[in-house]
Design a protein around this motif. Sequence first.
Motif, mmCIF file in Angstrom:
data_model
loop_
_atom_site.group_PDB
_atom_site.id
_atom_site.type_symbol
_atom_site.label_atom_id
_atom_site.label_comp_id
_atom_site.label_asym_id
_atom_site.label_seq_id
_atom_site.Cartn_x
_atom_site.Cartn_y
_atom_site.Cartn_z
ATOM 1 N N HIS A 1 -8.123 -6.348 -21.529
ATOM 2 C CA HIS A 1 -6.927 -5.574 -21.592
ATOM 3 C C HIS A 1 -5.739 -6.698 -22.031
ATOM 4 O O HIS A 1 -4.964 -6.200 -23.137
ATOM 5 C CB HIS A 1 -6.531 -4.663 -20.397
ATOM 6 C CG HIS A 1 -5.398 -4.045 -20.407
ATOM 7 N ND1 HIS A 1 -5.343 -2.911 -21.233
ATOM 8 C CD2 HIS A 1 -4.105 -4.215 -19.974
ATOM 9 C CE1 HIS A 1 -4.130 -2.280 -21.074
ATOM 10 N NE2 HIS A 1 -3.286 -3.157 -20.415
ATOM 11 N N LYS B 1 -6.238 -7.395 -25.916
ATOM 12 C CA LYS B 1 -5.906 -6.145 -26.492
ATOM 13 C C LYS B 1 -4.385 -6.280 -26.755
ATOM 14 O O LYS B 1 -3.775 -5.931 -27.866
ATOM 15 C CB LYS B 1 -6.445 -5.032 -26.060
ATOM 16 C CG LYS B 1 -6.037 -3.576 -26.873
ATOM 17 C CD LYS B 1 -6.474 -3.835 -28.362
ATOM 18 C CE LYS B 1 -5.887 -2.634 -29.269
ATOM 19 N NZ LYS B 1 -5.938 -1.289 -28.888
ATOM 20 N N ARG B 2 -3.645 -6.201 -25.608
ATOM 21 C CA ARG B 2 -2.253 -6.184 -25.913
ATOM 22 C C ARG B 2 -1.504 -7.376 -26.625
ATOM 23 O O ARG B 2 -0.707 -7.299 -27.299
ATOM 24 C CB ARG B 2 -1.409 -6.398 -24.382
ATOM 25 C CG ARG B 2 -1.834 -4.968 -23.675
ATOM 26 C CD ARG B 2 -1.098 -5.361 -22.111
ATOM 27 N NE ARG B 2 0.072 -5.088 -22.264
ATOM 28 C CZ ARG B 2 1.226 -4.013 -22.260
ATOM 29 N NH1 ARG B 2 0.307 -2.893 -22.387
ATOM 30 N NH2 ARG B 2 2.295 -4.037 -22.307
ATOM 31 N N VAL C 1 -2.244 -6.575 -30.369
ATOM 32 C CA VAL C 1 -1.193 -5.482 -30.768
ATOM 33 C C VAL C 1 0.142 -6.031 -31.007
ATOM 34 O O VAL C 1 0.669 -5.981 -32.035
ATOM 35 C CB VAL C 1 -1.287 -4.405 -29.818
ATOM 36 C CG1 VAL C 1 0.003 -3.410 -30.030
ATOM 37 C CG2 VAL C 1 -2.597 -3.391 -29.706
ATOM 38 N N PRO D 1 -2.199 -0.255 -27.035
ATOM 39 C CA PRO D 1 -2.533 -1.342 -26.085
ATOM 40 C C PRO D 1 -3.523 -0.789 -25.277
ATOM 41 O O PRO D 1 -4.408 -1.380 -24.247
ATOM 42 C CB PRO D 1 -1.267 -2.066 -25.291
ATOM 43 C CG PRO D 1 -0.245 -0.959 -25.601
ATOM 44 C CD PRO D 1 -0.563 -0.144 -26.878
ATOM 45 N N ASP E 1 -9.083 0.713 -25.940
ATOM 46 C CA ASP E 1 -9.914 -0.687 -26.026
ATOM 47 C C ASP E 1 -11.022 -0.542 -26.838
ATOM 48 O O ASP E 1 -11.906 -1.319 -27.015
ATOM 49 C CB ASP E 1 -10.345 -1.347 -24.548
ATOM 50 C CG ASP E 1 -11.333 -0.282 -23.807
ATOM 51 O OD1 ASP E 1 -11.343 0.734 -24.262
ATOM 52 O OD2 ASP E 1 -11.560 -0.761 -22.641
ATOM 53 N N VAL F 1 -11.959 -0.566 -30.089
ATOM 54 C CA VAL F 1 -11.403 -0.843 -31.455
ATOM 55 C C VAL F 1 -12.465 -1.900 -32.073
ATOM 56 O O VAL F 1 -13.216 -2.574 -31.459
ATOM 57 C CB VAL F 1 -10.008 -1.826 -31.336
ATOM 58 C CG1 VAL F 1 -9.897 -2.237 -32.934
ATOM 59 C CG2 VAL F 1 -9.016 -1.110 -30.709
ATOM 60 N N VAL G 1 -9.764 -4.612 -36.983
ATOM 61 C CA VAL G 1 -8.841 -5.873 -36.695
ATOM 62 C C VAL G 1 -8.825 -6.643 -37.873
ATOM 63 O O VAL G 1 -7.879 -7.052 -38.230
ATOM 64 C CB VAL G 1 -9.354 -6.480 -35.366
ATOM 65 C CG1 VAL G 1 -8.424 -7.649 -34.917
ATOM 66 C CG2 VAL G 1 -9.378 -5.598 -34.272
#
Length: 93
Positions: free
Chosen positions: A26, A29-30, A33, A67, A70, A72, A77
């Motif tokens: 997590h 990912k944040r 982003v 965010p 998850d 993706v 990307v």
Amino acid sequence: MTSKHISSSFDEFLKEEGIHGEVTAHAMKRVLVWQIEQAMTEQGISKSEMAKRMKTSRAQLDRLLDPENDRVQLNTVQCAAAAVGRTFHLELA
């Protein structure tokens, strides 16, 4: 009163709680982003323009920039990175 977590690292605490992988994913990912949004802002790229550069829909871009989402794909990307003139690197540590 004592706690089993006193003087342990945050990573150790997360592992003991059984949530280290989830929390780490997590957080990554944040950060991803945030980096994409920063690059878009620096270059004055709107979401519509970004989606166009990625050859995808605005909805797909919104999922990438969420965010909490998850799910993706790496190629998404990589397309986002290329759209802002960056490269995406992934490695095992």
